[in-house]
Design a protein around this motif. Sequence first.
Motif, PDB file in Angstrom:
ATOM      1  N   MET A   1      24.745  52.331  30.921  1.00  0.00           N
ATOM      2  CA  MET A   1      24.162  51.378  29.988  1.00  0.00           C
ATOM      3  C   MET A   1      23.477  50.243  30.749  1.00  0.00           C
ATOM      4  SD  MET A   1      24.656  52.098  26.790  1.00  0.00           S
ATOM      5  CE  MET A   1      24.583  50.557  25.879  1.00  0.00           C
ATOM      6  N   ARG A   3      21.035  46.418  29.977  1.00  0.00           N
ATOM      7  CA  ARG A   3      20.780  45.384  28.984  1.00  0.00           C
ATOM      8  C   ARG A   3      19.728  44.428  29.517  1.00  0.00           C
ATOM      9  NH1 ARG A   3      25.900  42.321  28.049  1.00  0.00           N
ATOM     10  NH2 ARG A   3      26.848  44.361  28.282  1.00  0.00           N
ATOM     11  N   ASP A  20      25.066  47.676  33.241  1.00  0.00           N
ATOM     12  CA  ASP A  20      26.349  47.042  32.927  1.00  0.00           C
ATOM     13  C   ASP A  20      27.284  47.012  34.126  1.00  0.00           C
ATOM     14  OD1 ASP A  20      25.457  46.689  30.399  1.00  0.00           O
ATOM     15  OD2 ASP A  20      27.158  47.650  29.401  1.00  0.00           O
ATOM     16  N   ASN A  21      27.175  48.023  34.995  1.00  0.00           N
ATOM     17  CA  ASN A  21      28.134  48.084  36.109  1.00  0.00           C
ATOM     18  C   ASN A  21      27.569  47.453  37.378  1.00  0.00           C
ATOM     19  OD1 ASN A  21      26.279  49.997  36.820  1.00  0.00           O
ATOM     20  ND2 ASN A  21      27.792  51.559  37.408  1.00  0.00           N
ATOM     21  N   LEU A  23      27.175  44.428  39.933  1.00  0.00           N
ATOM     22  CA  LEU A  23      27.805  43.172  40.335  1.00  0.00           C
ATOM     23  C   LEU A  23      26.738  42.105  40.517  1.00  0.00           C
ATOM     24  CD1 LEU A  23      30.203  44.723  42.947  1.00  0.00           C
ATOM     25  CD2 LEU A  23      30.907  43.600  40.837  1.00  0.00           C
ATOM     26  N   THR A  63      32.024  39.367  40.069  1.00  0.00           N
ATOM     27  CA  THR A  63      31.442  38.983  38.782  1.00  0.00           C
ATOM     28  C   THR A  63      30.427  40.035  38.365  1.00  0.00           C
ATOM     29  OG1 THR A  63      31.694  36.659  39.375  1.00  0.00           O
ATOM     30  CG2 THR A  63      30.162  37.157  37.579  1.00  0.00           C
ATOM     31  N   LEU A  64      30.555  40.532  37.164  1.00  0.00           N
ATOM     32  CA  LEU A  64      29.568  41.487  36.663  1.00  0.00           C
ATOM     33  C   LEU A  64      28.373  40.708  36.123  1.00  0.00           C
ATOM     34  CD1 LEU A  64      32.015  43.911  34.879  1.00  0.00           C
ATOM     35  CD2 LEU A  64      30.691  44.392  36.931  1.00  0.00           C
ATOM     36  N   ALA A  66      26.521  41.447  33.862  1.00  0.00           N
ATOM     37  CA  ALA A  66      26.511  41.543  32.392  1.00  0.00           C
ATOM     38  C   ALA A  66      27.341  40.454  31.718  1.00  0.00           C
ATOM     39  CB  ALA A  66      27.037  42.910  31.971  1.00  0.00           C
ATOM     40  N   THR A  67      28.072  39.631  32.493  1.00  0.00           N
ATOM     41  CA  THR A  67      28.896  38.586  31.880  1.00  0.00           C
ATOM     42  C   THR A  67      28.285  37.195  32.033  1.00  0.00           C
ATOM     43  OG1 THR A  67      30.215  38.230  33.872  1.00  0.00           O
ATOM     44  CG2 THR A  67      31.014  39.890  32.327  1.00  0.00           C
ATOM     45  N   ILE A  68      27.087  37.076  32.611  1.00  0.00           N
ATOM     46  CA  ILE A  68      26.570  35.727  32.905  1.00  0.00           C
ATOM     47  C   ILE A  68      25.427  35.302  31.996  1.00  0.00           C
ATOM     48  CG2 ILE A  68      27.295  35.762  35.329  1.00  0.00           C
ATOM     49  CD1 ILE A  68      24.190  36.178  35.872  1.00  0.00           C
ATOM     50  N   ALA A  69      25.206  36.015  30.883  1.00  0.00           N
ATOM     51  CA  ALA A  69      24.110  35.664  29.970  1.00  0.00           C
ATOM     52  C   ALA A  69      24.217  34.199  29.553  1.00  0.00           C
ATOM     53  CB  ALA A  69      24.154  36.561  28.741  1.00  0.00           C
ATOM     54  N   GLY A  70      23.090  33.483  29.603  1.00  0.00           N
ATOM     55  CA  GLY A  70      23.048  32.101  29.154  1.00  0.00           C
ATOM     56  C   GLY A  70      23.607  31.098  30.148  1.00  0.00           C
TER      57      GLY A  70
END
Lengths: 160, 338
Positions: A1, A3, A20-21, A23, A63-64, A66-70
């Motif tokens: 996936m 994004r 998504d995977n 780093l 840290t992925l 995919a977790t740092i949006a915004g």
Amino acid sequence: MARLLEFTLNGRDRVDAVADNMLLLDFLREKIGLTGTKTGCDGGECGACTVLIDDEPALSCLTLAATIAGKRVDTVESLGHDGQLSAVQRGFHEKLGAQCGYCTPGFVMASAGLLRRNPNPSEAEIIDALGSNICRCTGYVKIIEAVKYAASLNAQGVSP
Amino acid sequence: MDALPDFRVLNPETLDEALAARAQHPDSKPLGGGTDLVVNIRRGILAPSVLIDMNRVKELHAIKVDENSIEIGASVRLTALAQHSDVIAHYPVLAQAAAHIAGPTHRNMGTVGGNLCLDTRCIYYNQSEWWRAANNHCLKTTGSMCHVAPKSRGVCFATYSGDLAPALLTLQAEIDLAGPNGKRTIPLEHLYIGFARQDVPVTETQGDGKFFLSLRPGEIVVAVRAKNTPGLRSAYDKIRIRRSIEYPVAGVAVALKREGDKLTDLRIAFTGTNPRPVLLAGTAELCGGGIDERVIKGLDALVRDQIMPMKTTFTPGHYRRRVAGVLARRLMTRLYES
């Protein structure tokens, strides 16, 4: 996936397609080409990959992306402007805080994070704040001197 | 480390969304700071197909604290807990335990829920995939034998090393869990089932180093709560080989009450020794007088009976047990005299 990821990198908003995977470390180095952030132990033990996320030091190797949006991500490349070194960079340069230099970007970012929240740290606070970073040349005395000097430069108006 | 396997990341914003995602993907793992989970994925120990990013779930970020009680959401950062002035003032054992976890950057990332559910550790487990393959995979992954205790008949002895759990055990905390069958609250002590007994099969209440949490399938940690006890003095300390970025040789939380020259309440909990954090049983019998020879000897006996470190780290088990006992005695004496 994959994004579309919207975030702020070194003060500039951007949108990137990321898996998504992926780093954050690999994203910065391999996709964006900012190789100042180093891959050290690659498992959260050495701190060479430290970047600032919303001004707080974080390990980009765990840290992925995919977790740092915004969020705001600052790497070592964000320091210094128009050929002028930042206070922490000048500290490490003038007080010989770097030996082989591999851990240095991580130490610099952890130190910059410290000075952003605490412009006048005590020696104990500096040692605590650098506790997640390892220098295998073991040049810790010079590193602590460098951060103290950076704090004094910061007090004179040089940004950290 | 190895490249990451393929997985999806979901970013729910409410607890209901997170629970729905968890129910829809039984193979998923909740992701907090990633300082434990991402390392295990990179080592090829875990390969979940879906990660549920818990960091945007609004309900999980609150610290509600006053002098009477405390409630901490699962996504609260360890730094926030360690630096919270009311936690430092009223629940010192908890703030000190949070401040003792790994290094400062790890604490910026790590969460309360993640630390409570920290995976158990062992020198035969926390290794790269090729190392584990070359050394005959151990029981905690895909192997058939525990290399620490080859005669253990299928029991894993990996060590629990989270710091918040012992601190919260001395505060008699409860934990709120939510899952596909609704919410439930259990004493925190019942979350940890790593008894590692060789005479009973693994069940929901009796586990080992591999099955060390009583979480049911699809359950996640929502919050942890504790009530204050008036007059309770508490503190946390641990010994490690390096001062930061290191797992404990042993960690100890102590809470006690002194009335006049009498010890009237004593609670001691350990981490880094057994496959579960151990709230020492039998400490009530040490109360009633001052801290004298009887109390010291009694404490040593309780530690000898209940604290059983195996050779799961580079430091030998008998050394870790002595460290645990000495730390407990020191903290108890210091608090009593303070």
